[in-house]
Motif scaffolding. Structure first.
Motif, short mmCIF file in Angstrom:
data_model
loop_
_atom_site.label_atom_id
_atom_site.label_comp_id
_atom_site.label_asym_id
_atom_site.label_seq_id
_atom_site.Cartn_x
_atom_site.Cartn_y
_atom_site.Cartn_z
N LEU A 255 42.52 35.40 40.63
CA LEU A 255 41.90 36.66 40.26
C LEU A 255 42.59 37.32 39.07
CD1 LEU A 255 41.21 38.16 43.81
CD2 LEU A 255 39.67 36.85 42.34
N LYS A 256 43.87 37.00 38.87
CA LYS A 256 44.59 37.58 37.74
C LYS A 256 44.10 37.04 36.40
CE LYS A 256 48.89 38.40 40.30
NZ LYS A 256 50.34 38.05 40.41
N SER A 257 43.56 35.82 36.40
CA SER A 257 43.12 35.20 35.14
C SER A 257 41.61 35.00 35.07
CB SER A 257 43.81 33.85 34.94
OG SER A 257 43.52 32.98 36.03
N PHE A 258 40.89 35.25 36.17
CA PHE A 258 39.44 35.06 36.21
C PHE A 258 38.70 36.23 35.60
CE2 PHE A 258 38.43 31.82 39.79
CZ PHE A 258 39.21 30.88 39.15
N GLU A 259 37.54 35.95 35.00
CA GLU A 259 36.55 36.96 34.69
C GLU A 259 35.48 36.89 35.77
OE1 GLU A 259 35.13 36.59 30.69
OE2 GLU A 259 37.15 36.46 29.86
N ARG A 260 34.58 37.88 35.78
CA ARG A 260 33.59 37.91 36.86
C ARG A 260 32.72 36.65 36.89
NH1 ARG A 260 30.69 41.40 40.15
NH2 ARG A 260 32.72 42.37 40.49
N ASP B 123 41.24 44.03 37.63
CA ASP B 123 40.17 44.58 36.80
C ASP B 123 39.49 43.54 35.92
OD1 ASP B 123 42.38 44.16 35.26
OD2 ASP B 123 42.37 46.11 34.26
N SER B 124 40.11 42.40 35.66
CA SER B 124 39.48 41.38 34.82
C SER B 124 38.21 40.81 35.44
CB SER B 124 40.46 40.24 34.54
OG SER B 124 40.81 39.57 35.74
N CYS B 125 38.17 40.75 36.78
CA CYS B 125 36.99 40.21 37.46
C CYS B 125 36.32 41.24 38.36
CB CYS B 125 37.37 38.98 38.28
SG CYS B 125 38.67 39.27 39.50
N GLY B 126 36.83 42.46 38.39
CA GLY B 126 36.19 43.51 39.18
C GLY B 126 36.34 43.32 40.69
N VAL B 127 37.56 43.02 41.14
CA VAL B 127 37.84 42.80 42.56
C VAL B 127 39.05 43.63 42.96
CG1 VAL B 127 38.56 41.12 44.31
CG2 VAL B 127 36.88 40.47 42.57
N HIS B 128 38.96 44.28 44.12
CA HIS B 128 40.16 44.93 44.63
C HIS B 128 40.51 44.34 45.99
CE1 HIS B 128 37.92 47.96 47.19
NE2 HIS B 128 36.98 47.58 46.37
#
Length: 225
Positions: A110-115, A174-179
């Motif tokens: 998730l740190k390097s992914f985009e949505r 925030d890069s992929c919009g996940v919390h």
């Protein structure tokens, strides 16, 4: 004298004809001049509009262009598998350019992914397992995290278990919009735009954690100043 007079009569032209022809000639010349003036105005207007759209830069000037290189954007994800090295296991993410990258846990992705990368992986996991449940532990963890995130259901066990668990950490990727919500013995990943069945105590603890983080940041800023 008669011959001279007769010749003058035969060659007579009405002076009004000369005036009319002269007027017509002048009118024609004025029309041509007016047309030329109008064409010049139109040409000047067109030139002005083109100058507004184009900026001519001398060759000797250095120009800086703010653009995102194509290499910065990672290719789409086309496959994934579990890679093992000795006693350690990794998620191997394979992209369209056939290059791959290893991740030990889902949060590292998730740190390097985009949505779009996250959605690609979800479609691949769903296509592989469908309604079945994977057996391998890492496969199961990935399938479970994806299922909870994209296919939330109030009857899922994870939402029932939150009643007795304390919130340890609340984090945004925030890069992929996940919390993510880290609780005792489990971690929940949620899309920022979706609503999830969080209980009032869980929400209260999330706000408390957020308030403490804000106060800590303010304290650090005051120390620097």
């Amino acid at each position: 004298m008669f011959d001279k007079a007769f010749q003058r009569v035969n060659t007579f032209e009405d002076f009004r004809t000369e005036l009319v022809e002269g007027k017509e000639n002048r009118a024609g010349e004025e029309l041509i001049q007016e047309s030329r003036k109008k064409q010049k105005v139109d040409d000047d207007k067109e030139t002005t509009e083109l100058k507004q759209c184009l900026e001519i830069i001398p060759d000797e000037e250095e120009v800086t262009i703010d653009a995102i290189p194509l290499a910065v954007k990672s290719p789409r994800i086309v496959d994934w598998k579990i890679h093992k090295e000795g006693t350690k296991s990794y998620y191997q993410i394979i992209r369209a350019d056939r290059k791959s990258q290893m991740y030990m846990i889902f949060s590292h992705m998730l740190k390097s992914f985009e949505r779009e990368h996250l959605e690609d992986l979800y479609k691949l996991v769903k296509a592989r397992y469908g309604s079945t449940r994977p057996v391998e532990s890492m496969d199961y963890l990935l399938w479970n995290d994806m299922k909870i995130m994209f296919e939330l259901h109030v009857e899922d066990e994870v939402w029932k278990l939150q009643q007795g668990y304390k919130v340890l950490e609340w984090k945004l990727y925030d890069s992929c919009g996940v919390h993510s919500l880290m609780m005792q013995s489990m971690q929940i990943y949620m899309l920022v735009e979706k609503k999830y069945p969080l209980t009032p105590p869980t929400l209260s603890m999330m706000l408390e954690r957020s308030f403490k983080l804000i106060m800590k940041v303010k304290w650090l800023i005051s120390c620097v100043n």
